[in-house]
Scaffold this motif. Structure first.
Motif, PDB file in Angstrom:
ATOM      1  N   UNK A   3     -18.693 -22.728 -50.938  1.00  0.00           N
ATOM      2  CA  UNK A   3     -17.737 -22.008 -50.091  1.00  0.00           C
ATOM      3  C   UNK A   3     -17.864 -22.461 -48.646  1.00  0.00           C
ATOM      4  N   UNK A   4     -16.724 -22.463 -47.944  1.00  0.00           N
ATOM      5  CA  UNK A   4     -16.744 -22.854 -46.546  1.00  0.00           C
ATOM      6  C   UNK A   4     -17.217 -21.684 -45.683  1.00  0.00           C
ATOM      7  N   UNK A   5     -17.637 -22.011 -44.476  1.00  0.00           N
ATOM      8  CA  UNK A   5     -18.249 -21.010 -43.597  1.00  0.00           C
ATOM      9  C   UNK A   5     -17.263 -19.924 -43.180  1.00  0.00           C
ATOM     10  N   UNK A   6     -15.988 -20.279 -42.959  1.00  0.00           N
ATOM     11  CA  UNK A   6     -14.994 -19.282 -42.548  1.00  0.00           C
ATOM     12  C   UNK A   6     -14.796 -18.230 -43.630  1.00  0.00           C
ATOM     13  N   UNK A   7     -14.762 -18.660 -44.910  1.00  0.00           N
ATOM     14  CA  UNK A   7     -14.610 -17.704 -46.010  1.00  0.00           C
ATOM     15  C   UNK A   7     -15.846 -16.829 -46.131  1.00  0.00           C
ATOM     16  N   UNK A   8     -17.014 -17.425 -45.961  1.00  0.00           N
ATOM     17  CA  UNK A   8     -18.259 -16.648 -46.029  1.00  0.00           C
ATOM     18  C   UNK A   8     -18.288 -15.596 -44.939  1.00  0.00           C
TER      19      UNK A   8
ATOM     20  N   UNK B  27     -16.942  -8.111 -44.841  1.00  0.00           N
ATOM     21  CA  UNK B  27     -16.312  -7.239 -45.836  1.00  0.00           C
ATOM     22  C   UNK B  27     -14.782  -7.255 -45.781  1.00  0.00           C
ATOM     23  N   UNK B  28     -14.229  -8.341 -45.273  1.00  0.00           N
ATOM     24  CA  UNK B  28     -12.789  -8.522 -45.342  1.00  0.00           C
ATOM     25  C   UNK B  28     -12.383  -8.993 -46.742  1.00  0.00           C
ATOM     26  N   UNK B  29     -13.301  -9.667 -47.404  1.00  0.00           N
ATOM     27  CA  UNK B  29     -13.104 -10.103 -48.778  1.00  0.00           C
ATOM     28  C   UNK B  29     -14.314  -9.698 -49.598  1.00  0.00           C
ATOM     29  N   UNK B  30     -14.057  -9.362 -50.871  1.00  0.00           N
ATOM     30  CA  UNK B  30     -15.182  -9.053 -51.745  1.00  0.00           C
ATOM     31  C   UNK B  30     -15.737 -10.340 -52.341  1.00  0.00           C
ATOM     32  N   UNK B  31     -17.001 -10.279 -52.726  1.00  0.00           N
ATOM     33  CA  UNK B  31     -17.610 -11.446 -53.356  1.00  0.00           C
ATOM     34  C   UNK B  31     -16.847 -11.803 -54.634  1.00  0.00           C
ATOM     35  N   UNK B  32     -16.391 -10.801 -55.376  1.00  0.00           N
ATOM     36  CA  UNK B  32     -15.670 -11.047 -56.627  1.00  0.00           C
ATOM     37  C   UNK B  32     -14.374 -11.805 -56.377  1.00  0.00           C
ATOM     38  N   UNK B  33     -13.641 -11.412 -55.332  1.00  0.00           N
ATOM     39  CA  UNK B  33     -12.382 -12.088 -55.013  1.00  0.00           C
ATOM     40  C   UNK B  33     -12.630 -13.552 -54.640  1.00  0.00           C
ATOM     41  N   UNK B  34     -13.633 -13.756 -53.802  1.00  0.00           N
ATOM     42  CA  UNK B  34     -13.949 -15.111 -53.366  1.00  0.00           C
ATOM     43  C   UNK B  34     -14.428 -15.950 -54.537  1.00  0.00           C
ATOM     44  N   UNK B  35     -15.270 -15.358 -55.387  1.00  0.00           N
ATOM     45  CA  UNK B  35     -15.798 -16.092 -56.532  1.00  0.00           C
ATOM     46  C   UNK B  35     -14.670 -16.530 -57.464  1.00  0.00           C
ATOM     47  N   UNK B  36     -13.704 -15.639 -57.702  1.00  0.00           N
ATOM     48  CA  UNK B  36     -12.581 -15.977 -58.591  1.00  0.00           C
ATOM     49  C   UNK B  36     -11.750 -17.111 -58.005  1.00  0.00           C
ATOM     50  N   UNK B  37     -11.449 -17.027 -56.710  1.00  0.00           N
ATOM     51  CA  UNK B  37     -10.645 -18.065 -56.071  1.00  0.00           C
ATOM     52  C   UNK B  37     -11.390 -19.396 -56.056  1.00  0.00           C
ATOM     53  N   UNK B  38     -12.685 -19.325 -55.780  1.00  0.00           N
ATOM     54  CA  UNK B  38     -13.463 -20.561 -55.728  1.00  0.00           C
ATOM     55  C   UNK B  38     -13.612 -21.181 -57.112  1.00  0.00           C
ATOM     56  N   UNK B  39     -13.753 -20.342 -58.123  1.00  0.00           N
ATOM     57  CA  UNK B  39     -13.843 -20.853 -59.493  1.00  0.00           C
ATOM     58  C   UNK B  39     -12.563 -21.586 -59.872  1.00  0.00           C
ATOM     59  N   UNK B  40     -11.414 -21.027 -59.473  1.00  0.00           N
ATOM     60  CA  UNK B  40     -10.137 -21.697 -59.747  1.00  0.00           C
ATOM     61  C   UNK B  40     -10.067 -23.052 -59.057  1.00  0.00           C
ATOM     62  N   UNK B  41     -10.530 -23.077 -57.801  1.00  0.00           N
ATOM     63  CA  UNK B  41     -10.508 -24.339 -57.057  1.00  0.00           C
ATOM     64  C   UNK B  41     -11.427 -25.370 -57.709  1.00  0.00           C
ATOM     65  N   UNK B  42     -12.569 -24.905 -58.175  1.00  0.00           N
ATOM     66  CA  UNK B  42     -13.498 -25.816 -58.840  1.00  0.00           C
ATOM     67  C   UNK B  42     -12.927 -26.328 -60.150  1.00  0.00           C
TER      68      UNK B  42
END
Length: 334
Positions: free
Chosen positions: A64-69, A75-90
């Protein structure tokens, strides 16, 4: 651990495995700000900062990039939301890498030239939508006329080639050949001529005249020859085709001469164009469909063998040449 415990950058480094320089960078960037400072001005961090750093390190290792982290930590984004989006990108990255691997294997196996390698890479880089559009353009360009047979169009569309996300080198090579084939105007004309007969399942005249038993025998013998790697233009193919010609001639009460072989070729060539059969073969490969033995197109081999045999027919039918001074069997010298 006491929640009031404060840690220096050195202590955070020992606990998280991150370098002092990296922690200082994250601190200067505001991702993990110091909780307070010591009387001497050194940065100090509490337990929350330690946990944020541990999560930050985990997310960075996941790519994950630093801005998303930063948004996750705020707490603007949940870990679950980020994980799902990142998994799709991967998933997309993995598919690209798998495709590149398949192209490289195809290049290695085929010994491709630089030009062919570039073409192969360009065609396989097309998105799924772009590949479908390529086939749609082929179907529209081939059958986009008022007199187009709906059954033929439906048959071609039902077997749309679809390159999988992780294709084999054979599928990549088949897709490249297929993409070149559908753009050829001569092939499109051939497809128009044969698809209507194939879609209607119309039996050729010669098939009806000789009967299913001989046709099944023919398909079996030709399939066996193909599986054995017998070249229709080679010497090993001559006995196979000669036997079949005599069987057809016997059933039809014809003489197995050059004229009859020409007629057989014309009959089988009517609805079985070699290039069209090659198209269907490539579609099977690209789609990963199991090749059913009795559906293997045998007529291209048969047609090639008949054409090849016609050239030799005159010499086969001519009386044998008798060397000077020799006496044929059954005759006595005068």
């Amino acid at each position: 651990m006491d929640v009031t415990t404060l840690y220096s950058i050195g202590e955070l480094s020992r606990r998280t495995g991150l370098s002092v320089r990296t922690i200082r960078f994250y601190s200067d960037s505001g991702v993990v700000a110091p909780t307070t400072r010591s009387p001497a001005g050194y940065r100090l961090y509490d337990l929350d900062a330690l946990l944020r750093l541990e999560l930050l390190r985990t997310l960075r290792e996941l790519g994950l990039d630093l801005a998303t982290i930063q948004r996750v930590l705020d707490r603007e984004l949940s870990v679950a939301e980020v994980a799902a989006a990142h998994a799709d990108a991967m998933d997309v990255q993995i598919r690209v890498l798998q495709l590149r691997r398949s192209v490289l294997r195809a290049v290695a196996r085929r010994g491709s030239s630089p030009e062919e390698t570039k073409l192969m890479h360009r065609l396989t880089q097309l998105s799924g939508e772009e590949r479908r559009r390529l086939i749609d353009d082929f179907v529209d360009g081939t059958f986009g006329t008022v007199d187009a047979d709906p059954a033929a169009v439906a048959m071609v569309r039902a077997a749309t080639p679809d390159l999988p996300d992780d294709p084999s080198s054979e599928q990549v090579a088949a897709w490249v050949e297929l993409a070149e084939l559908v753009g050829d105007e001569d092939f499109r004309a051939r497809m128009r001529r044969t698809a209507r007969c194939q879609a209607a399942g119309r039996t050729l005249d010669i098939e009806s005249e000789v009967g299913e038993q001989l046709m099944e025998f023919t398909r079996q013998k030709v399939a066996e020859a193909m599986e054995s790697g017998i070249d229709p233009l080679g010497d090993r193919g001559a006995p196979v085709i000669d036997d079949l010609v005599h069987r057809f001639a016997g059933v039809l009460a014809r003489t197995p001469d050059k004229e009859f072989r020409d007629w057989m070729t014309q009959q089988f060539n009517e609805a079985h164009d070699p290039q069209v059969d090659r198209y269907w073969r490539l579609v099977w490969i690209v789609n990963g469909w199991q090749v059913i033995p009795n559906l293997i197109p045998v007529y291209p081999w048969l047609i090639q063998a008949l054409r090849n045999d016609r050239a030799a027919q005159s010499s086969q039918c001519a009386p044998p040449r008798i060397p000077e001074g020799a006496v044929p069997d059954g005759l006595s010298e005068p």
